[in-house]
Motif scaffolding. Sequence first.
Motif, PDB file in Angstrom:
ATOM      1  N   GLY A  41       0.786  -1.227   0.000  1.00  8.41           N
ATOM      2  CA  GLY A  41       0.000   0.000   0.000  1.00  8.41           C
ATOM      3  C   GLY A  41       0.814   1.269   0.000  1.00  8.41           C
ATOM      4  O   GLY A  41       0.276   2.348   0.279  1.00  8.41           O
ATOM      5  N   THR A  42       2.101   1.190  -0.307  1.00 10.56           N
ATOM      6  CA  THR A  42       2.956   2.385  -0.317  1.00 10.56           C
ATOM      7  C   THR A  42       3.333   2.751  -1.748  1.00 10.56           C
ATOM      8  O   THR A  42       3.284   1.920  -2.666  1.00 10.56           O
ATOM      9  CB  THR A  42       4.233   2.167   0.500  1.00 10.56           C
ATOM     10  N   LEU A  43       3.730   4.013  -1.933  1.00 13.84           N
ATOM     11  CA  LEU A  43       4.172   4.531  -3.218  1.00 13.84           C
ATOM     12  C   LEU A  43       5.566   5.105  -3.057  1.00 13.84           C
ATOM     13  O   LEU A  43       5.904   5.621  -1.989  1.00 13.84           O
ATOM     14  CB  LEU A  43       3.215   5.626  -3.707  1.00 13.84           C
ATOM     15  N   LYS A  44       6.366   5.022  -4.111  1.00 16.48           N
ATOM     16  CA  LYS A  44       7.739   5.515  -4.038  1.00 16.48           C
ATOM     17  C   LYS A  44       8.057   6.424  -5.215  1.00 16.48           C
ATOM     18  O   LYS A  44       7.482   6.301  -6.296  1.00 16.48           O
ATOM     19  CB  LYS A  44       8.738   4.354  -4.002  1.00 16.48           C
ATOM     20  N   GLY A  45       9.015   7.316  -4.987  1.00 19.11           N
ATOM     21  CA  GLY A  45       9.478   8.203  -6.042  1.00 19.11           C
ATOM     22  C   GLY A  45      10.759   8.888  -5.628  1.00 19.11           C
ATOM     23  O   GLY A  45      11.258   8.699  -4.516  1.00 19.11           O
ATOM     24  N   LEU A  46      11.300   9.727  -6.523  1.00 21.51           N
ATOM     25  CA  LEU A  46      12.500  10.489  -6.215  1.00 21.51           C
ATOM     26  C   LEU A  46      12.132  11.667  -5.318  1.00 21.51           C
ATOM     27  O   LEU A  46      11.178  12.384  -5.593  1.00 21.51           O
ATOM     28  CB  LEU A  46      13.165  10.984  -7.499  1.00 21.51           C
ATOM     29  N   CYS A  47      12.900  11.869  -4.277  1.00 22.73           N
ATOM     30  CA  CYS A  47      12.587  12.911  -3.292  1.00 22.73           C
ATOM     31  C   CYS A  47      12.671  14.308  -3.919  1.00 22.73           C
ATOM     32  O   CYS A  47      13.657  14.634  -4.580  1.00 22.73           O
ATOM     33  CB  CYS A  47      13.553  12.820  -2.112  1.00 22.73           C
ATOM     34  N   PRO A  48      11.653  15.147  -3.715  1.00 21.65           N
ATOM     35  CA  PRO A  48      11.696  16.507  -4.248  1.00 21.65           C
ATOM     36  C   PRO A  48      12.523  17.465  -3.403  1.00 21.65           C
ATOM     37  O   PRO A  48      12.720  18.617  -3.782  1.00 21.65           O
ATOM     38  CB  PRO A  48      10.217  16.920  -4.236  1.00 21.65           C
ATOM     39  N   PHE A  49      13.010  16.983  -2.240  1.00 17.84           N
ATOM     40  CA  PHE A  49      13.719  17.865  -1.314  1.00 17.84           C
ATOM     41  C   PHE A  49      15.231  17.698  -1.365  1.00 17.84           C
ATOM     42  O   PHE A  49      15.954  18.468  -0.749  1.00 17.84           O
ATOM     43  CB  PHE A  49      13.222  17.639   0.121  1.00 17.84           C
ATOM     44  N   HIS A  50      15.723  16.668  -2.067  1.00 18.09           N
ATOM     45  CA  HIS A  50      17.163  16.534  -2.236  1.00 18.09           C
ATOM     46  C   HIS A  50      17.437  15.715  -3.498  1.00 18.09           C
ATOM     47  O   HIS A  50      16.566  14.999  -3.994  1.00 18.09           O
ATOM     48  CB  HIS A  50      17.826  15.874  -1.010  1.00 18.09           C
ATOM     49  N   GLU A  51      18.629  15.849  -4.026  1.00 23.40           N
ATOM     50  CA  GLU A  51      19.013  15.152  -5.246  1.00 23.40           C
ATOM     51  C   GLU A  51      19.269  13.678  -4.940  1.00 23.40           C
ATOM     52  O   GLU A  51      20.003  13.351  -4.013  1.00 23.40           O
ATOM     53  CB  GLU A  51      20.275  15.778  -5.841  1.00 23.40           C
ATOM     54  N   GLU A  52      18.678  12.789  -5.720  1.00 22.21           N
ATOM     55  CA  GLU A  52      18.945  11.363  -5.562  1.00 22.21           C
ATOM     56  C   GLU A  52      18.649  10.647  -6.871  1.00 22.21           C
ATOM     57  O   GLU A  52      17.858  11.128  -7.692  1.00 22.21           O
ATOM     58  CB  GLU A  52      18.120  10.773  -4.422  1.00 22.21           C
ATOM     59  N   LYS A  53      19.287   9.507  -7.067  1.00 23.02           N
ATOM     60  CA  LYS A  53      19.077   8.701  -8.267  1.00 23.02           C
ATOM     61  C   LYS A  53      18.234   7.470  -7.978  1.00 23.02           C
ATOM     62  O   LYS A  53      17.576   6.939  -8.860  1.00 23.02           O
ATOM     63  CB  LYS A  53      20.431   8.288  -8.855  1.00 23.02           C
ATOM     64  N   THR A  54      18.287   6.982  -6.744  1.00 20.98           N
ATOM     65  CA  THR A  54      17.486   5.830  -6.340  1.00 20.98           C
ATOM     66  C   THR A  54      16.351   6.300  -5.443  1.00 20.98           C
ATOM     67  O   THR A  54      16.600   6.979  -4.451  1.00 20.98           O
ATOM     68  CB  THR A  54      18.351   4.805  -5.576  1.00 20.98           C
ATOM     69  N   PRO A  55      15.104   5.969  -5.775  1.00 26.24           N
ATOM     70  CA  PRO A  55      13.965   6.476  -4.990  1.00 26.24           C
ATOM     71  C   PRO A  55      14.024   6.055  -3.525  1.00 26.24           C
ATOM     72  O   PRO A  55      14.146   4.861  -3.218  1.00 26.24           O
ATOM     73  CB  PRO A  55      12.749   5.847  -5.686  1.00 26.24           C
ATOM     74  N   SER A  56      13.958   7.027  -2.642  1.00 22.01           N
ATOM     75  CA  SER A  56      13.882   6.742  -1.205  1.00 22.01           C
ATOM     76  C   SER A  56      12.730   7.509  -0.563  1.00 22.01           C
ATOM     77  O   SER A  56      12.576   7.498   0.648  1.00 22.01           O
ATOM     78  CB  SER A  56      15.203   7.109  -0.518  1.00 22.01           C
ATOM     79  N   PHE A  57      11.935   8.173  -1.404  1.00 24.09           N
ATOM     80  CA  PHE A  57      10.801   8.980  -0.937  1.00 24.09           C
ATOM     81  C   PHE A  57       9.548   8.102  -0.970  1.00 24.09           C
ATOM     82  O   PHE A  57       9.195   7.556  -2.012  1.00 24.09           O
ATOM     83  CB  PHE A  57      10.641  10.195  -1.846  1.00 24.09           C
ATOM     84  N   GLN A  58       8.903   7.954   0.174  1.00 20.51           N
ATOM     85  CA  GLN A  58       7.772   7.026   0.295  1.00 20.51           C
ATOM     86  C   GLN A  58       6.511   7.752   0.734  1.00 20.51           C
ATOM     87  O   GLN A  58       6.543   8.604   1.619  1.00 20.51           O
ATOM     88  CB  GLN A  58       8.113   5.932   1.315  1.00 20.51           C
TER      89      GLN A  58
END
Length: 622
Positions: A41-58
């Motif tokens: 039931g979770t969704l993931k994406g690239l964090c809008p608050f810092h630069e990243e290449k692997t999604p850690s934003f949930q």
Amino acid sequence: MARLCCVAGRINDEDVAAVRERARIEDVVSSHVTLRGAGSGTLKGLCPFHEEKTPSFQVTPARGLYYCFGCGEGGDVITFVQRIDNLSFAEAVELLADRVGIQLRYDDAGPRVEPGARMRVLEANQAAMEFFQELLLSPEALPARQQLAGRGFDRDVAERFGVGYAPRGGRLLRTHLRAKGFSDEEMVRAGLVRESGYDFFQGRLLWPIKDAGRLVLGFGGRRLFDDDRMPAKYINTPETLVYKKSHVLYGLDLARTAIGKKSQAVVVEGYTDVMACHVAGVDTAVASCGTAFGADHAKLLQRLMGDHEAFGGEVIFTFDGDAAGQAAALKVFKEDRFFIGQTYVAVEPSGLDPCDLREQQGDAALRELIGTRRPLYRFVLANTISKFDLDRADGRVAALREAAPLVGSIRDDAVASGYARELAGMVGLDPDEVRAEVARVRRGGRRRDADPVEPADGGLPLRTLPDPRDRALAVERGTLKLMLQAPEVFGGDGAAAWDGVTADDFTHPAYRAVFVALSTAERAGNWSEAVRRAAADEVLDQLIVALGVEAVLREPSSGYAREYAARLRLLAVMRQIAELKSRLQRTNPVEDTTRYNRLFSELLELEERRRDLYQESSSLTE
């Protein structure tokens, strides 16, 4: 309880809850982040608050929460809008209420603003910016184009920064916006038109001031004509629903990504200085708008740079080398407590501002200026002691007395000690003598502000969050995760609530504070929000969100909760046993038999309690 709103009083709590429920977090976040399913039931994406290449934003829609496991940003839908658009709590609630069609009620008497007013102000600003940009190419705007060209900016640069021109006609913008469907009241509310009906900006070169989300908040205008009835060289949009000069930074829309990526911000003094820096390759440049750089600006940069233990980022100020520049540097130094990063100053010896420096010496010279920055404290100390004759003994002592309060104002003892050592070298005095003077200043109460409040037990300050990977604190973290995500599995009431767990069972002050908050929060409605409200602390808020979304290894149950509580209490008892054994070792059984026997009896009781708790928690494998 009601929420404070800066314009229309206090927003009713029921309306805040309705906004939080109706504004689906996945819909709001999706307008900024591409989200994909991640299971459970979770969704993931690239964090809008810092630069990243692997999604850690949930994003967890069921709980209405988001959290980035990379940078630690987290919260609910209101928090997300606050962070992404640089808004206050009340402004974020109002924006979301407009979006989902909720009419807010305000509990305090005060001026009322109808739903959607803020959005209309932003739309009017956007339409005005487009109008001004078109007019920059008109024959009337020749002086504006000449002004830009004289500072080394061509048409492409003007378009990149959205520069425009306000016509001299007096009511041309008003007429244009009326045709677009905006009322006079909306234009006045946006600060675009005066109560008299005349345009606020007339015959001026204009820069749009945007937030991090590229929404137009207001404008800054430069005088072009000698017969301008406004005497000030620069004027800014008056305070409005969206424009508050102490909360905005010009160039933030262009610099935001670079600031987060490089953990650096360059603070300059004017619009053209920002433009010059970005054109020269210094893409972290911003400027305050019509006011001095202050605490709210600093907090904004803190959020963008992040809070990294090893490297907190750096803020670089550009000042003139004259007396005014030195005074400005001293003012920043006095407010340096607002920064998480190191603060530097870049001073051009000949007194050129960044725009003039680029114009006269080129892009490389401007980059070199920023590259040769020096620590702010060294600049301030050097300028302070330069007023004294260090060849004379009394001059050295006088310089020390002038500079010691600056060093004594530093809250971090280790940093202050380093500054004192450098000051000793600057004035040519014994380091012990300098440290003694700094200590005397501190004892005399001449520090700028009070020390941060430390926990009563001498632990870490609450501003220091625990490392989630710290195995020594794993049981404390696991217990709180269970309490926040499934409070119903814990039993007991009164003194035995939470299966007997107490605040004293937690060793880290942040974990202890979270437990105190959830112990006082009402178990009704949105549990996570109730705990966050009870904590009433921005730092703890992030920790509570993280604990609310981190996975637990087993399905929550009353048995699992009892095991966790028992393990936590067991660790507390083991600490008590260790302390009691230490006290026994320091007690002579012959000379102080009574005390020794009492301590020994307490030890036996604790050992029995330890065995019981060990049995209760024996199946806990985390």
